[in-house]
Design an enzyme around this catalytic site. Structure first.
Site, short mmCIF file in Angstrom:
data_model
loop_
_atom_site.label_atom_id
_atom_site.label_comp_id
_atom_site.label_asym_id
_atom_site.label_seq_id
_atom_site.Cartn_x
_atom_site.Cartn_y
_atom_site.Cartn_z
N LYS A 146 0.84 -1.21 0.00
CA LYS A 146 0.00 0.00 0.00
C LYS A 146 0.88 1.26 0.00
CE LYS A 146 -2.40 -1.13 3.78
NZ LYS A 146 -1.86 -2.45 4.15
N ARG B 85 -9.83 0.29 9.56
CA ARG B 85 -9.24 -1.01 9.86
C ARG B 85 -10.19 -1.89 10.66
NH1 ARG B 85 -3.56 0.26 9.46
NH2 ARG B 85 -2.17 -1.49 9.81
N ARG C 156 11.10 -5.27 4.26
CA ARG C 156 10.89 -3.87 4.67
C ARG C 156 11.64 -3.56 5.97
NH1 ARG C 156 4.76 -2.04 5.21
NH2 ARG C 156 4.89 -3.12 7.20
N ARG D 156 11.28 -0.19 10.97
CA ARG D 156 10.10 -0.07 11.83
C ARG D 156 10.13 -1.11 12.94
NH1 ARG D 156 4.66 0.29 8.27
NH2 ARG D 156 3.90 -0.76 10.13
N ARG E 190 0.06 -8.91 14.04
CA ARG E 190 -0.55 -7.96 13.09
C ARG E 190 -1.32 -8.69 12.00
NH1 ARG E 190 4.45 -5.00 11.29
NH2 ARG E 190 3.11 -3.96 9.79
P1 AMP Z 1 0.50 0.63 9.23
O1 AMP Z 1 1.60 1.62 8.96
O2 AMP Z 1 -0.77 0.94 8.49
O3 AMP Z 1 0.95 -0.79 9.08
O4 AMP Z 1 0.12 0.82 10.78
C1 AMP Z 1 1.05 0.55 11.81
C2 AMP Z 1 0.32 0.37 13.12
O5 AMP Z 1 -0.37 1.59 13.47
C3 AMP Z 1 -0.75 -0.71 13.14
O6 AMP Z 1 -0.23 -2.00 13.37
C4 AMP Z 1 -1.63 -0.22 14.29
O7 AMP Z 1 -1.03 -0.49 15.53
C5 AMP Z 1 -1.61 1.29 14.10
N1 AMP Z 1 -2.71 1.73 13.20
C6 AMP Z 1 -2.57 2.26 11.96
N2 AMP Z 1 -3.76 2.55 11.44
C7 AMP Z 1 -4.70 2.18 12.35
C8 AMP Z 1 -6.12 2.20 12.38
N3 AMP Z 1 -6.85 2.65 11.34
N4 AMP Z 1 -6.73 1.74 13.50
C9 AMP Z 1 -6.03 1.30 14.55
N5 AMP Z 1 -4.69 1.22 14.59
C10 AMP Z 1 -4.02 1.67 13.50
#
Ligand code: AMP
Length: 190
Positions: free
Chosen positions: A14, A89, A128, A134, A146
């Site tokens: 994404k 999400r 990554r 990260r 996750r």
């Molecule tokens: P991402 O960069 O989208 O993989 O997000 C990294 C982390 O941020 C996720 O594993 C969640 O802990 C948190 N996070 C990101 N977006 C959301 C969301 N819409 N709702 C809840 N937690 C989120």
């Protein structure tokens, strides 16, 4: 305004594809993960609250991300729409998004889903981890959590958007360019 939901499991690509999509359609890219990581780096109270949840591979509370998204909708000018990456999400977040847009008689234009098999998720995230550093990419058990969270809380959104006639799935395997072209082909029709 167009509102595209960019959907897919962790590691689907994404973030990699978002840049080309925002450029082609003049969109504002809103990644809740990136916004949360910025809050953590800035050491804000919200960042402190989110840090331990994110580093354990759990979701942060719906109200936190919903508030961030709604204020970005209000603040952002000069674009033709938004590319929502990592939001919604949960079903609750999707309903909240529908509620936010209903206030201005708008709706989600489409949910574009980049799909890859579970086996590839681990491989992509391990790759990554070497590049982006990260914390939530670095440990196997956190990545597994996750992926499990994705299946239990996020995957039900497929049905949510399918029932609304707004679900468009793209094959996320192959080269970055191949996936990008599939995305453009889908989005050109929306
Ligand atoms: P991402 O960069 O989208 O993989 O997000 C990294 C982390 O941020 C996720 O594993 C969640 O802990 C948190 N996070 C990101 N977006 C959301 C969301 N819409 N709702 C809840 N937690 C989120």
């Amino acid at each position: 305004m167009k509102y595209f939901v960019l959907f897919g499991p962790p590691g689907a690509g994404k973030g990699t594809q978002a840049g080309a999509m925002v450029e082609r359609y003049n969109l504002c890219h809103l990644s809740t993960g990136e916004l949360l990581r910025a809050e953590i780096s800035a050491g804000t109270p919200l960042g402190l609250e989110a840090k331990s949840l994110i580093e354990a591979g759990n979701l942060v509370p719906d109200s936190v991300v919903e508030g961030m998204i709604e204020s970005k909708f209000r603040e952002t000018k000069g674009v033709d729409g938004f590319l929502l990456d990592g939001f919604p999400r949960t079903i609750a977040q999707a309903q909240s998004l529908d509620g936010m847009l209903a206030k201005t008689s708008e709706t989600v234009s489409g949910c574009i889903s980049i799909m890859i098999p579970d086996s590839l998720i681990h491989e992509r995230i391990a790759h990554r981890a070497l590049i982006e550093g990260r914390a939530d990419d670095a440990k196997d058990e956190i990545v597994s959590n996750r992926i499990q969270t994705y299946h239990s809380k996020t995957e039900p959104l497929i049905d949510y958007y399918r029932k609304a006639g707004k679900y468009f799935e793209i094959d996320g395997t192959g080269s970055i360019e191949e996936v990008r072209q599939r995305l453009f082909d889908a989005m050109d029709k929306l």
